[in-house]
Design a protein around this motif. Structure first.
Motif, PDB file in Angstrom:
ATOM      1  N   TYR A 131       1.626  -7.502  -1.746  1.00 40.44           N
ATOM      2  CA  TYR A 131       2.926  -6.830  -1.774  1.00 40.44           C
ATOM      3  C   TYR A 131       3.375  -6.569  -3.211  1.00 40.44           C
ATOM      4  O   TYR A 131       3.122  -7.365  -4.105  1.00 40.44           O
TER       5      TYR A 131
ATOM      6  N   GLU B 105       0.830  -1.213   0.000  1.00 39.42           N
ATOM      7  CA  GLU B 105       0.000   0.000   0.000  1.00 39.42           C
ATOM      8  C   GLU B 105       0.863   1.261   0.000  1.00 39.42           C
ATOM      9  O   GLU B 105       0.706   2.140   0.845  1.00 39.42           O
TER      10      GLU B 105
ATOM     11  N   LYS C 104       3.637   1.811   1.044  1.00 40.46           N
ATOM     12  CA  LYS C 104       4.621   1.937   2.121  1.00 40.46           C
ATOM     13  C   LYS C 104       5.791   1.001   1.830  1.00 40.46           C
ATOM     14  O   LYS C 104       5.611  -0.203   1.690  1.00 40.46           O
TER      15      LYS C 104
ATOM     16  N   ASN D 179      10.937  -6.439  16.012  1.00 37.49           N
ATOM     17  CA  ASN D 179       9.564  -6.403  15.490  1.00 37.49           C
ATOM     18  C   ASN D 179       9.475  -5.281  14.474  1.00 37.49           C
ATOM     19  O   ASN D 179       9.984  -4.195  14.709  1.00 37.49           O
ATOM     20  N   GLY D 180       8.848  -5.567  13.367  1.00 37.77           N
ATOM     21  CA  GLY D 180       8.633  -4.527  12.360  1.00 37.77           C
ATOM     22  C   GLY D 180       9.817  -4.302  11.439  1.00 37.77           C
ATOM     23  O   GLY D 180       9.799  -3.377  10.627  1.00 37.77           O
ATOM     24  N   SER D 181      10.853  -5.149  11.519  1.00 39.41           N
ATOM     25  CA  SER D 181      12.034  -4.939  10.665  1.00 39.41           C
ATOM     26  C   SER D 181      11.834  -5.473   9.245  1.00 39.41           C
ATOM     27  O   SER D 181      12.651  -5.200   8.368  1.00 39.41           O
ATOM     28  N   GLY D 182      10.759  -6.241   9.035  1.00 30.93           N
ATOM     29  CA  GLY D 182      10.441  -6.687   7.674  1.00 30.93           C
ATOM     30  C   GLY D 182      10.636  -8.173   7.427  1.00 30.93           C
ATOM     31  O   GLY D 182      10.589  -8.629   6.287  1.00 30.93           O
TER      32      GLY D 182
ATOM     33  N   SER E 269       8.649 -10.830   8.252  1.00 29.49           N
ATOM     34  CA  SER E 269       7.451 -11.481   7.690  1.00 29.49           C
ATOM     35  C   SER E 269       7.172 -10.980   6.282  1.00 29.49           C
ATOM     36  O   SER E 269       6.736 -11.739   5.421  1.00 29.49           O
TER      37      SER E 269
END
Ligand code: ADP
Ligand code: MG
Length: 251
Positions: free
Chosen positions: A52, A11, A13, A35-38, A40
Motif C-alpha cells: 500500500y 496498485e 487504485k 464489504n469493500g469500504s476499506g 482491512s
C-alpha cells in the motif's frame, strides 16, 4: 494513535479517502462498514503493509509519525494486527514463529530474550488465556488450521506480544458461539488501561462482549459517522443504507 486525513492506494487504485481517527489509552473502538469500504486496507496501512502507498496524511503513534517505518518496527513498538485472513506458512513451526516474534518485541523493550525453555513456560500461560491446546505450537504456522483456529492463533500472538494498540480485523468472523466467547474474554483479559483496541466487525454480538467506547462507520474509504454502541444497534435494525441516507440528508 492518531490517523490524520489519510489517503492511501494499492496498485494505483485509491482506497482510503481521508480517514481521521484518534485512539487514546484504554479505549476500544469498533469499525463497521460494508464489504469493500476499506476497513482491512486501513488496518494494513496502519500496520505498514508494503503493497500500500500512503498518498497523503499521517499516522502517528505515541506522538511520533510512523508513515515511513517498516512493519516490523511498528510491531516492535507495540502495534498489532490480527489479520482477517491469516496466512498459512508451511515450513515454519508455530512455536518458532511465536518465539521469534516475542524476542523481537522484547529486544525493542530492552528485555532479555527468552530461550526455548523460558518461552515454553511463558507461552503456556498465554495458551490458557485463549484456551488453546499446546499441540498447535508444534504445527506449522496456520497450516491446515480451521478458520476458527487461525483466528484463535492470532489472539495467541496478541497475548504473547503484549501490544499497546491491537487492531483485530474480523476476528469474530467464522467463530462458533463458544469460541467467540473464549476469544472475546481473552481480548478483555489482555486489555488494560494502557492498551487500546480497534475491533473491525460486522456483528453487534462481539460488541456485547467487548464494550466499545466508540463505533465508527466506514464507507468508500472514509469514516462517515462516529457514535456509541447505539450506532451498531441502528445498523442491525436498518442496515448501512439508513445510516448513509441520514448522512446524505445532513449535507
Ligand atoms: P473491507 O475490509 O472493508 O471489506 P478492503 O479494505 O479489503 O475492504 O478493500 C477495499 C477495496 O479495495 C475493495 O474494493 C477491494 O476490492 C479493493 N482492493 C483491495 N486490494 C486490492 C488490489 N490489490 N487491487 C485492487 N483493488 C484492491
Ligand atoms: Mg476486510
Amino acid at each position: 494513535m492518531e490517523v490524520n486525513d489519510l489517503h492511501a492506494s494499492i496498485e494505483a487504485k485509491k482506497i482510503l479517502n481521508g480517514v481521521n481517527l484518534k485512539i487514546r489509552e484504554g479505549e476500544v473502538h469498533a469499525i463497521m462498514g460494508r464489504n469493500g469500504s476499506g476497513k482491512s486496507t486501513l488496518s494494513k496501512v496502519i500496520a505498514g503493509h508494503p503493497l500500500y502507498t500512503i498518498n497523503s496524511g499521517e499516522i502517528s503513534f505515541q506522538g511520533k509519525a510512523i508513515n515511513n517505518l517498516e512493519p516490523e518496527e511498528r510491531a516492535a513498538m507495540g502495534i498489532f494486527l490480527g489479520f482477517q485472513y491469516p496466512v498459512e506458512v508451511p515450513g515454519v513451526s508455530n512455536s518458532e514463529f511465536l518465539r521469534a516474534a516475542t524476542n523481537a518485541r522484547r529486544k525493542y523493550l530492552k528485555k532479555e530474550e527468552l530461550d526455548t525453555f523460558e518461552f515454553d513456560e511463558f507461552v503456556t500461560t498465554c495458551l490458557e488465556v485463549i484456551q488453546m491446546n499446546s499441540s498447535f505450537l508444534e504445527r506449522n504456522l496456520n497450516e491446515g488450521f480451521s478458520g476458527g483456529e487461525k483466528k484463535r492463533n492470532e489472539i495467541l500472538q496478541m497475548a504473547i506480544l503484549e501490544p499497546i494498540v491491537s487492531i483485530l480485523d474480523e476476528t469474530d468472523s467464522g467463530l462458533d458461539i463458544d469460541s467467540l466467547r473464549i476469544v472475546s474474554q481473552a481480548i478483555n483479559k489482555l486489555s488494560t488501561k494502557k492498551t487500546s483496541t480497534i475491533l473491525i466487525t460486522h456483528y453487534k454480538r462481539l460488541l456485547d462482549e467487548i464494550k466499545p467506547d466508540f463505533v465508527h462507520i466506514m464507507n468508500e474509504g472514509k469514516i462517515i459517522k462516529t457514535g456509541t454502541i447505539d450506532l451498531a444497534i441502528e445498523l442491525e435494525k436498518g442496515g448501512f443504507k439508513r445510516i448513509q441516507d441520514s448522512q446524505q440528508d445532513k449535507k
